[in-house]
Design a protein around this motif. Structure first.
Motif, short mmCIF file in Angstrom:
data_model
loop_
_atom_site.label_atom_id
_atom_site.label_comp_id
_atom_site.label_asym_id
_atom_site.label_seq_id
_atom_site.Cartn_x
_atom_site.Cartn_y
_atom_site.Cartn_z
N TYR A 158 33.96 -61.61 -57.94
CA TYR A 158 35.05 -62.54 -58.22
C TYR A 158 34.65 -63.99 -57.90
O TYR A 158 35.52 -64.87 -57.85
CB TYR A 158 36.28 -62.14 -57.40
CG TYR A 158 36.74 -60.73 -57.67
CD1 TYR A 158 37.51 -60.42 -58.78
CD2 TYR A 158 36.38 -59.69 -56.81
CE1 TYR A 158 37.92 -59.11 -59.04
CE2 TYR A 158 36.79 -58.38 -57.06
CZ TYR A 158 37.55 -58.11 -58.17
OH TYR A 158 37.96 -56.81 -58.42
N TYR A 159 33.37 -64.23 -57.70
CA TYR A 159 32.88 -65.57 -57.37
C TYR A 159 33.63 -66.15 -56.17
O TYR A 159 33.95 -67.34 -56.13
CB TYR A 159 33.00 -66.51 -58.57
CG TYR A 159 32.16 -66.08 -59.76
CD1 TYR A 159 30.82 -66.45 -59.84
CD2 TYR A 159 32.70 -65.28 -60.76
CE1 TYR A 159 30.03 -66.03 -60.91
CE2 TYR A 159 31.92 -64.86 -61.83
CZ TYR A 159 30.60 -65.24 -61.90
OH TYR A 159 29.81 -64.82 -62.96
N ASP A 160 33.89 -65.29 -55.21
CA ASP A 160 34.65 -65.69 -54.01
C ASP A 160 33.66 -66.18 -52.95
O ASP A 160 33.29 -65.45 -52.03
CB ASP A 160 35.46 -64.48 -53.52
CG ASP A 160 36.37 -64.83 -52.35
OD1 ASP A 160 36.35 -66.00 -51.92
OD2 ASP A 160 37.09 -63.94 -51.89
#
Length: 273
Positions: free
Chosen positions: A235-237
């Motif tokens: 989630y590109y967190d």
């Protein structure tokens, strides 16, 4: 007569005091102050990179995400799970490495039989062992701990072996001349002389164990710092990834400090610069 003895006593105390001061070397507070400065500089560089547009989260974002993960118990649970895996693999790896390293260093036959396999597996990265571990052990905790075990074992066994073969032969020969049997030589000469190497190997093995954790938690993990980071990657967190990285770094640093204190206490007889 008392006039002669008293200065000698004072001289003895002065020598002991000077020796104690020499062992200390530098003020105790200086390393801690330098550590604090180093940490402050590191955070400053991090903040500057984020301000310049580099794709890293601000320190405040990471702190906020860590607070959220702590509030719902996620971070605490992940830390406990990962710490348990690392400790299990590290303790088992060290427990196996020390006696095998001693046997390799003391007996040429054992060295000839075992050393080629040690060197063989050292060239294989732990990540490459994962498919084999899954096939042989399934996807429960066993393969995760095994991969960490292997990383810690290979680092520690080489250091222990090197410690044994580096023992001064003059000490061993002197003990034999005095009538000491092999068991006594091993316990009173080889083990103490090898202890610094063993402790260094344990520190390297501990670092290898933490470095292998994320790879180990690729094996169908549902909890742990490595799992959390891999899940956040989807989630590109970035803040969550940074929380995981910092958590692993802090835990590894604290455990390394514990081993360093043990090293200083157990090898206090060594001369230090």
């Amino acid at each position: 007569m008392a006039v002669i003895i008293e200065p000698a006593a004072h001289t003895g105390r002065d020598n002991r005091l000077a020796s104690s001061q020499t062992r200390r070397g530098r003020p105790r507070g200086l390393p801690l102050a330098l550590n604090a400065v180093s940490i402050a500089l590191g955070i400053g560089v991090w903040w500057a990179l984020a301000a310049l547009g580099v794709k890293v989260p601000q320190p405040t974002e990471v702190v906020s995400r860590a607070g959220d993960l702590l509030a719902d118990g996620t971070l605490e649970n992940d830390i406990l799970v990962s710490l348990g895996r690392v400790l299990a693999g590290f303790v088992l790896g060290t427990a196996a490495a020390i006696p095998i390293g001693f046997l390799m260093g003391w007996y040429g036959v054992v060295r000839g039989l075992v050393e080629p396999w040690i060197q063989f597996f050292r060239t294989i990265p732990p990540l490459a062992i994962i498919p084999l571990a899954i096939v042989l052990m399934g996807i429960d905790e066993a393969p995760k701990i095994f991969v960490i075990f292997l990383a810690a074992f290979l680092a520690c066994v080489i250091s222990t072996f090197q410690g044994v073969v580096s023992v001064d032969r003059t000490l061993i020969n002197a003990a034999r001349v005095l009538g000491t049997r092999d068991a006594g030589i091993f316990a009173r000469v080889v083990v103490p002389a090898s202890t610094p190497f063993i402790l260094v190997g344990m520190r390297v093995g501990l670092g290898s164990a933490w470095a292998t954790l994320v790879a180990a938690e690729l094996i169908a993990a549902q909890q742990g710092l490595g799992y959390r980071m891999q899940n956040a990657q989807l989630y590109y967190d970035l803040p969550t990834i940074f929380v995981g990285l910092i958590s692993i770094g802090i835990l590894g640093l604290l455990m390394d400090r514990v081993l360093l204190v043990a090293e200083r206490r157990l090898t206090g007889w060594q001369e230090r610069r």
